[in-house]
Design an enzyme around this catalytic site. Sequence first.
Site, short mmCIF file in Angstrom:
data_model
loop_
_atom_site.label_atom_id
_atom_site.label_comp_id
_atom_site.label_asym_id
_atom_site.label_seq_id
_atom_site.Cartn_x
_atom_site.Cartn_y
_atom_site.Cartn_z
N HIS A 230 39.82 5.81 43.21
CA HIS A 230 39.59 5.52 44.91
C HIS A 230 40.23 3.95 45.17
O HIS A 230 40.46 3.28 44.49
CB HIS A 230 38.04 5.45 44.98
CG HIS A 230 37.62 5.32 46.44
ND1 HIS A 230 37.61 4.14 47.08
CD2 HIS A 230 37.01 6.30 47.25
CE1 HIS A 230 37.17 4.70 48.39
NE2 HIS A 230 36.95 5.85 48.48
N ASP B 273 33.37 2.39 37.75
CA ASP B 273 33.10 2.74 39.25
C ASP B 273 32.21 4.00 39.10
O ASP B 273 32.71 5.00 39.11
CB ASP B 273 34.28 2.99 40.08
CG ASP B 273 34.21 3.47 41.38
OD1 ASP B 273 32.97 3.96 41.63
OD2 ASP B 273 35.13 3.64 42.06
N GLN C 163 30.35 7.95 42.10
CA GLN C 163 30.52 9.39 42.35
C GLN C 163 29.46 9.91 41.20
O GLN C 163 29.34 11.43 41.01
CB GLN C 163 31.85 10.22 42.44
CG GLN C 163 32.52 10.17 43.52
CD GLN C 163 31.94 10.49 44.88
OE1 GLN C 163 31.24 11.26 44.88
NE2 GLN C 163 32.30 9.63 45.94
N LYS D 174 25.47 7.34 48.36
CA LYS D 174 25.95 8.47 47.75
C LYS D 174 24.87 9.18 46.81
O LYS D 174 25.09 10.09 46.24
CB LYS D 174 27.18 7.97 46.93
CG LYS D 174 28.37 7.81 47.92
CD LYS D 174 29.67 7.54 47.32
CE LYS D 174 30.68 6.82 47.97
NZ LYS D 174 31.42 7.56 48.98
N CYS E 16 40.88 9.01 50.30
CA CYS E 16 40.99 7.28 49.86
C CYS E 16 41.55 7.20 48.23
O CYS E 16 41.34 6.30 47.63
CB CYS E 16 39.74 6.65 49.83
SG CYS E 16 39.25 6.07 51.50
C1 LIG Z 1 34.75 6.96 43.21
C2 LIG Z 1 34.50 5.94 44.56
N1 LIG Z 1 34.82 4.82 44.49
C3 LIG Z 1 34.19 3.52 45.50
C4 LIG Z 1 33.98 4.24 46.64
C5 LIG Z 1 33.61 3.29 47.83
O1 LIG Z 1 32.19 3.46 48.03
P1 LIG Z 1 31.71 2.77 49.36
O2 LIG Z 1 32.37 3.08 50.56
O3 LIG Z 1 30.34 3.12 49.41
O4 LIG Z 1 31.76 1.16 49.19
C6 LIG Z 1 33.74 5.60 46.85
C7 LIG Z 1 33.74 6.15 48.18
O5 LIG Z 1 34.08 7.38 48.36
C8 LIG Z 1 34.31 6.50 45.77
O6 LIG Z 1 34.28 7.97 46.11
#
Ligand SMILES: Cc1ncc(COP(=O)(O)O)c(C=O)c1O
Length: 428
Positions: free
Chosen positions: A130, A214, A217, A240, A386
């Site tokens: 992401h 990270d 998900q 999430k 993203c």
């Molecule tokens: C794999 C992953 N990393 C990071 C993020 C960023 O999360 P946040 O927007 O809650 O900071 C997302 C959001 O969709 C994500 O799917």
Amino acid sequence: MNSTAVKSAFDVEEIRAQFPILKELVHGKPLVYFDNAATSQKPRRVIKAESSYYATINANVHRGVHTLSTKATEAQEAARETIRQHINAKHAHEVIFTSGTTASINLAANSLGQLLLKKGDEILVSGMEHHANIVPWQLVCERYGAVLKVIPITDSGEIEPQRCEGAKGNAEELFSDRTRILAISHVSNTLGTINPVKELIAEAKKRGIITLIDGAQAIAHLPVDVQDLGCDLYAFSGHKCYGPTGIGVLYGREELLERMPPWQGGGEMIDQVTFEKTTYAKLPFKFEAGTPHIAGIIGLGEAIRWMQDYDLSAMAKHELDLLEHATTQLLVIDGLRIIGTAKEKVGVISFVIDGPSTGSGHAIHHYDLGTLLDQQGIAVRTGHHCTQPLMERFGVSGTTRASFACFNTIAEVDAMVAGVKKAVKMLR
Ligand SMILES: Cc1ncc(COP(=O)(O)O)c(C=O)c1O
């Protein structure tokens, strides 16, 4: 909506009854919410925990001797302890509250950059990250003259060192003697792939490389045990995993957090301040400058407790049943191609619709498909999610993505498949 799934240990209707939003109509149709990877819906208990903080406690934490401040502090620290236990961190002070995964990774990148990055050092990410796990590292690379390296991924959307082009058979090829940080997603938001993070962390550890996972998900779908994984840092967002927006976590191993400099300065993160010199507070407060999102923290704690009231493996199995059903049903549609066919996946399905095999008719744009599904009350996400470099890797401008949560049903999947078929008929 009634699920055709057998109500056994896992009772999806009992779960659905706890989500007020599922009673909403969209364009006069029952809401089918398949955008859980972007943000999941919230059970009543979480909504209530957050609103009753404002109604009955509302006070700042750690700063007052009065009753409400004490109550707010106790509720916040109870949530921290719930999260510690849920991810099996050794200490509650290894759980740092942030505004979300993005903020957690930015904190880690900025602090680690200052701690250890020198010109020519390398940061390793994967090709499916992401933007939140790419751009913060690029920013620190620019600042310190470090280099961002990318682990390639296979056509199925997997990291398999032995099959990756350029990585000739083993993890040795992934890391160089300049690699300082491995930052990788536990689960891909676009492909649903579950990455072999434990193995990668073990390889990184042998070489003294700092690891950040990270977990945005993963947290709602997989058991996360940070000690078992062996990672140094683990990031996730509350929204999430059935919790509020604007709250997230950066877990960090105590010994590393002690060495990392604070990123943001302000109230709460200090020990002593003079105009000449400031000393910093103990963990976790060194990394929590300013008034935290107290209601969000309390809501996140409640979301985790809510999940813990269920058999998490039964929840995961239910979501995988939805994935399997959706995969089989969608693949019947002529020209439909699934992007992300890893062996190990969570309930995320991304697809594109090319022109039909007969040759007459044309490809369908994900935006048009998403709009037509919305008119039928079905919420999916369209676009690059993203993950623009990943879209480029697969040669597509975007996909349509359905991402499942424990409250979704087989009947809802059937509604989406019927909606896609209807849209294909209209648009081709
Ligand atoms: C794999 C992953 N990393 C990071 C993020 C960023 O999360 P946040 O927007 O809650 O900071 C997302 C959001 O969709 C994500 O799917």
